[in-house]
Design a protein around this motif. Structure first.
Motif, PDB file in Angstrom:
ATOM      1  N   MET A 175       7.580   5.382  19.533  1.00 26.34           N
ATOM      2  CA  MET A 175       7.032   4.405  18.588  1.00 26.34           C
ATOM      3  C   MET A 175       7.498   4.785  17.188  1.00 26.34           C
ATOM      4  O   MET A 175       7.380   5.948  16.782  1.00 26.34           O
ATOM      5  N   ASP A 176       8.013   3.809  16.439  1.00 25.43           N
ATOM      6  CA  ASP A 176       8.671   4.089  15.164  1.00 25.43           C
ATOM      7  C   ASP A 176       8.233   3.050  14.134  1.00 25.43           C
ATOM      8  O   ASP A 176       8.237   1.852  14.434  1.00 25.43           O
ATOM      9  N   ILE A 177       7.888   3.486  12.926  1.00 21.47           N
ATOM     10  CA  ILE A 177       7.446   2.536  11.896  1.00 21.47           C
ATOM     11  C   ILE A 177       8.506   1.492  11.583  1.00 21.47           C
ATOM     12  O   ILE A 177       8.188   0.392  11.125  1.00 21.47           O
ATOM     13  N   THR A 178       9.780   1.813  11.838  1.00 21.40           N
ATOM     14  CA  THR A 178      10.852   0.863  11.539  1.00 21.40           C
ATOM     15  C   THR A 178      11.253   0.044  12.762  1.00 21.40           C
ATOM     16  O   THR A 178      12.182  -0.762  12.678  1.00 21.40           O
ATOM     17  N   GLY A 179      10.557   0.224  13.888  1.00 20.82           N
ATOM     18  CA  GLY A 179      10.924  -0.502  15.096  1.00 20.82           C
ATOM     19  C   GLY A 179      12.124   0.144  15.752  1.00 20.82           C
ATOM     20  O   GLY A 179      12.187   1.366  15.887  1.00 20.82           O
ATOM     21  N   CYS A 180      13.089  -0.656  16.175  1.00 26.69           N
ATOM     22  CA  CYS A 180      14.300  -0.145  16.816  1.00 26.69           C
ATOM     23  C   CYS A 180      15.435  -0.091  15.799  1.00 26.69           C
ATOM     24  O   CYS A 180      15.451  -0.845  14.836  1.00 26.69           O
ATOM     25  N   GLY A 181      16.384   0.824  16.018  1.00 30.44           N
ATOM     26  CA  GLY A 181      17.463   1.027  15.049  1.00 30.44           C
ATOM     27  C   GLY A 181      17.205   2.303  14.276  1.00 30.44           C
ATOM     28  O   GLY A 181      16.711   3.289  14.812  1.00 30.44           O
ATOM     29  N   SER A 183      15.472   5.009  11.554  1.00 28.84           N
ATOM     30  CA  SER A 183      14.069   5.425  11.448  1.00 28.84           C
ATOM     31  C   SER A 183      13.615   5.662  10.012  1.00 28.84           C
ATOM     32  O   SER A 183      12.482   6.096   9.796  1.00 28.84           O
ATOM     33  N   GLU A 184      14.468   5.389   9.024  1.00 22.45           N
ATOM     34  CA  GLU A 184      14.126   5.740   7.640  1.00 22.45           C
ATOM     35  C   GLU A 184      13.538   4.555   6.888  1.00 22.45           C
ATOM     36  O   GLU A 184      13.994   3.417   7.023  1.00 22.45           O
ATOM     37  N   ALA A 185      12.507   4.847   6.086  1.00 20.81           N
ATOM     38  CA  ALA A 185      11.873   3.848   5.223  1.00 20.81           C
ATOM     39  C   ALA A 185      11.789   4.421   3.811  1.00 20.81           C
ATOM     40  O   ALA A 185      11.760   5.642   3.628  1.00 20.81           O
ATOM     41  N   PRO A 186      11.729   3.555   2.777  1.00 19.03           N
ATOM     42  CA  PRO A 186      11.685   4.062   1.396  1.00 19.03           C
ATOM     43  C   PRO A 186      10.376   4.789   1.097  1.00 19.03           C
ATOM     44  O   PRO A 186       9.290   4.353   1.507  1.00 19.03           O
ATOM     45  N   ALA A 187      10.476   5.881   0.369  1.00 13.60           N
ATOM     46  CA  ALA A 187       9.290   6.593  -0.110  1.00 13.60           C
ATOM     47  C   ALA A 187       8.817   5.968  -1.421  1.00 13.60           C
ATOM     48  O   ALA A 187       9.552   5.213  -2.067  1.00 13.60           O
ATOM     49  N   LYS A 188       7.579   6.278  -1.788  1.00 11.97           N
ATOM     50  CA  LYS A 188       7.024   5.820  -3.060  1.00 11.97           C
ATOM     51  C   LYS A 188       6.433   7.023  -3.775  1.00 11.97           C
ATOM     52  O   LYS A 188       5.849   7.904  -3.145  1.00 11.97           O
ATOM     53  N   ASN A 189       6.569   7.025  -5.094  1.00 11.92           N
ATOM     54  CA  ASN A 189       6.175   8.202  -5.868  1.00 11.92           C
ATOM     55  C   ASN A 189       4.740   8.099  -6.373  1.00 11.92           C
ATOM     56  O   ASN A 189       4.292   7.035  -6.792  1.00 11.92           O
ATOM     57  N   ASP A 190       4.017   9.222  -6.305  1.00 11.47           N
ATOM     58  CA  ASP A 190       2.718   9.375  -6.959  1.00 11.47           C
ATOM     59  C   ASP A 190       1.737   8.268  -6.575  1.00 11.47           C
ATOM     60  O   ASP A 190       1.070   7.684  -7.422  1.00 11.47           O
ATOM     61  N   ALA A 285       2.133   5.168   9.642  1.00  9.70           N
ATOM     62  CA  ALA A 285       2.317   6.416   8.902  1.00  9.70           C
ATOM     63  C   ALA A 285       1.618   6.300   7.557  1.00  9.70           C
ATOM     64  O   ALA A 285       1.896   5.370   6.792  1.00  9.70           O
ATOM     65  N   PHE A 286       0.719   7.233   7.278  1.00 13.13           N
ATOM     66  CA  PHE A 286      -0.010   7.267   6.012  1.00 13.13           C
ATOM     67  C   PHE A 286       0.556   8.389   5.142  1.00 13.13           C
ATOM     68  O   PHE A 286       0.613   9.554   5.573  1.00 13.13           O
ATOM     69  N   TYR A 287       0.939   8.028   3.926  1.00 12.34           N
ATOM     70  CA  TYR A 287       1.496   8.988   2.970  1.00 12.34           C
ATOM     71  C   TYR A 287       0.648   9.013   1.706  1.00 12.34           C
ATOM     72  O   TYR A 287       0.044   7.994   1.329  1.00 12.34           O
ATOM     73  N   ASN A 288       0.623  10.168   1.058  1.00 10.73           N
ATOM     74  CA  ASN A 288      -0.024  10.293  -0.248  1.00 10.73           C
ATOM     75  C   ASN A 288       0.804  11.258  -1.086  1.00 10.73           C
ATOM     76  O   ASN A 288       0.677  12.480  -0.957  1.00 10.73           O
ATOM     77  N   THR A 289       1.673  10.711  -1.923  1.00 12.06           N
ATOM     78  CA  THR A 289       2.573  11.547  -2.717  1.00 12.06           C
ATOM     79  C   THR A 289       1.944  11.980  -4.038  1.00 12.06           C
ATOM     80  O   THR A 289       2.604  12.634  -4.851  1.00 12.06           O
ATOM     81  N   GLY A 300      17.045  13.859  -8.047  1.00  3.92           N
ATOM     82  CA  GLY A 300      15.653  13.610  -8.377  1.00  3.92           C
ATOM     83  C   GLY A 300      15.064  12.373  -7.732  1.00  3.92           C
ATOM     84  O   GLY A 300      13.850  12.158  -7.778  1.00  3.92           O
ATOM     85  N   SER A 301      15.907  11.529  -7.120  1.00  4.89           N
ATOM     86  CA  SER A 301      15.396  10.333  -6.434  1.00  4.89           C
ATOM     87  C   SER A 301      14.659  10.743  -5.154  1.00  4.89           C
ATOM     88  O   SER A 301      14.868  11.835  -4.616  1.00  4.89           O
ATOM     89  N   LEU A 302      13.799   9.856  -4.675  1.00  5.12           N
ATOM     90  CA  LEU A 302      13.010  10.177  -3.488  1.00  5.12           C
ATOM     91  C   LEU A 302      13.854  10.010  -2.224  1.00  5.12           C
ATOM     92  O   LEU A 302      14.563   9.016  -2.054  1.00  5.12           O
ATOM     93  N   ALA A 303      13.756  10.998  -1.340  1.00  2.00           N
ATOM     94  CA  ALA A 303      14.409  10.887  -0.036  1.00  2.00           C
ATOM     95  C   ALA A 303      13.587   9.946   0.848  1.00  2.00           C
ATOM     96  O   ALA A 303      12.373   9.816   0.679  1.00  2.00           O
ATOM     97  N   PRO A 304      14.227   9.252   1.791  1.00  2.00           N
ATOM     98  CA  PRO A 304      13.476   8.343   2.662  1.00  2.00           C
ATOM     99  C   PRO A 304      12.489   9.108   3.548  1.00  2.00           C
ATOM    100  O   PRO A 304      12.631  10.318   3.764  1.00  2.00           O
TER     101      PRO A 304
END
Length: 316
Positions: A175-181, A183-190, A285-289, A300-304
């Motif tokens: 199971m993948d947040i991006t479905g098939c293909g 697996s990377e999604a954009p991160a968000k800062n702070d 997927a729950f993130y808290n940056t 300095g840019s965010l990695a996926p």
């Protein structure tokens, strides 16, 4: 291949081996952010015509010493594919059945629930590898040092010869947040943010013997839902041992002191639940940056980020 002492089902002739892959030369962080993919269309899996009850990935230097964030060398992720089987969730969109994965947290996959609870038939469960199955290998390694580093990927397998008559084959469900293909999604800062996968309508059935998750730094937990109810919540822990703490203790202004320079070291696992045909499954997927520092590129840019769950269903 190194032979180790088996831990489960020793009365049935189980074996445990540690297989090494590589060496892999990982470029310094100023080249492609220190990231490098390595792929093999066919690798030595460690056994054939066998039922695998346990798998765990690791990362070492050629001299056998431990490699991790504290030595600036990461097992970013690894995936094994069985090219003889169709992937249950994505079918022909994947070039084989994805049956093992790990990130740098290196979660052990206890398909057999550690061989405990023998009154449960699903504890006698494993992933069957046929005598002619071809196993493909993909890993991405990351180097945060300013010099090239050479790595060895290891996988420890425990298995039983053939398929014992009292054992259940498991079907891996990716199971993948991006479905098939990809697996990377954009991160968000702070900020706190989340991603939810497309709904998967179950075309397989069985009892969940093991469910593992994978998140990147900044991740808090991974929620697997069935028919809109939480089935498994994989909680992330950070910096539980020195391998997961930056050697420099680098910190960002405003970051909580307790989380500075710490990286995901484990995600909790589940070993319960039943999937029936037609069940609707998602993973979120729950993130808290704000709370945990996300991974960044050299500019300095965010990695996926990623959010993946791998469930093993023992066929009823």
């Amino acid at each position: 291949i190194t032979t180790l002492a088996p831990q489960f089902f020793t009365d049935q002739g189980s074996k445990r081996v540690k297989v090494t892959y590589g060496p892999f030369v990982v470029p310094s962080m100023d080249i492609n952010n220190g990231m490098q993919n390595f792929e093999y269309a066919s690798v030595n899996f460690g056994c054939k015509n066998c039922t695998v009850t346990y798998m765990e990935a690791g990362l070492e230097y050629p001299n056998g010493t431990y490699a991790n964030a504290n030595t600036s060398l990461w097992l970013h992720h690894i995936v094994l594919y069985n090219l003889n089987n169709l992937d249950t969730v994505c079918g022909t969109e994947e070039f084989g059945e994805r049956f093992f994965a790990s990130g740098n947290e290196r979660s052990p996959v206890n398909i057999c629930i550690n061989g405990r609870a023998l009154h449960l038939p699903t504890s006698k469960a494993g992933y069957y590898v046929g005598p002619n199955d071809t196993i493909a290998f993909l890993t991405e390694l990351m180097n945060t040092a300013m010099v090239n580093q050479t790595a060895i990927v290891t996988i420890t397998y425990e298995y039983l010869p053939s398929l014992p008559s009292n054992f259940h084959k498991v079907t891996p469900i990716w199971m993948d947040i991006t479905g098939c293909g990809g697996s990377e999604a954009p991160a968000k800062n702070d900020t706190a943010f989340q991603y939810t996968s497309p709904v998967w309508t179950a075309n397989a059935t069985g009892r969940v013997t093991s469910a593992i998750g994978h998140l990147h730094d900044g991740g808090v937990h991974l929620d697997i839902t069935k028919n809109n109810s939480t089935m498994c919540d994989c909680a992330a822990a950070y910096g539980q041992d020195p391998g997961y703490v930056d050697p420099s203790g680098m910190s960002m202004p405003g970051m909580p002191m307790m989380n500075m320079g710490m990286h995901i070291s484990s995600l909790s696992e589940c070993s319960t639940g039943q999937i029936n045909l037609g069940d609707k499954l998602t993973v979120t997927a729950f993130y808290n940056t704000t709370e945990y520092m996300p991974m960044t590129n050299t500019d300095g840019s965010l990695a996926p980020i990623m959010g993946i769950a791998l469930l093993y269903l023992a066929q009823n």
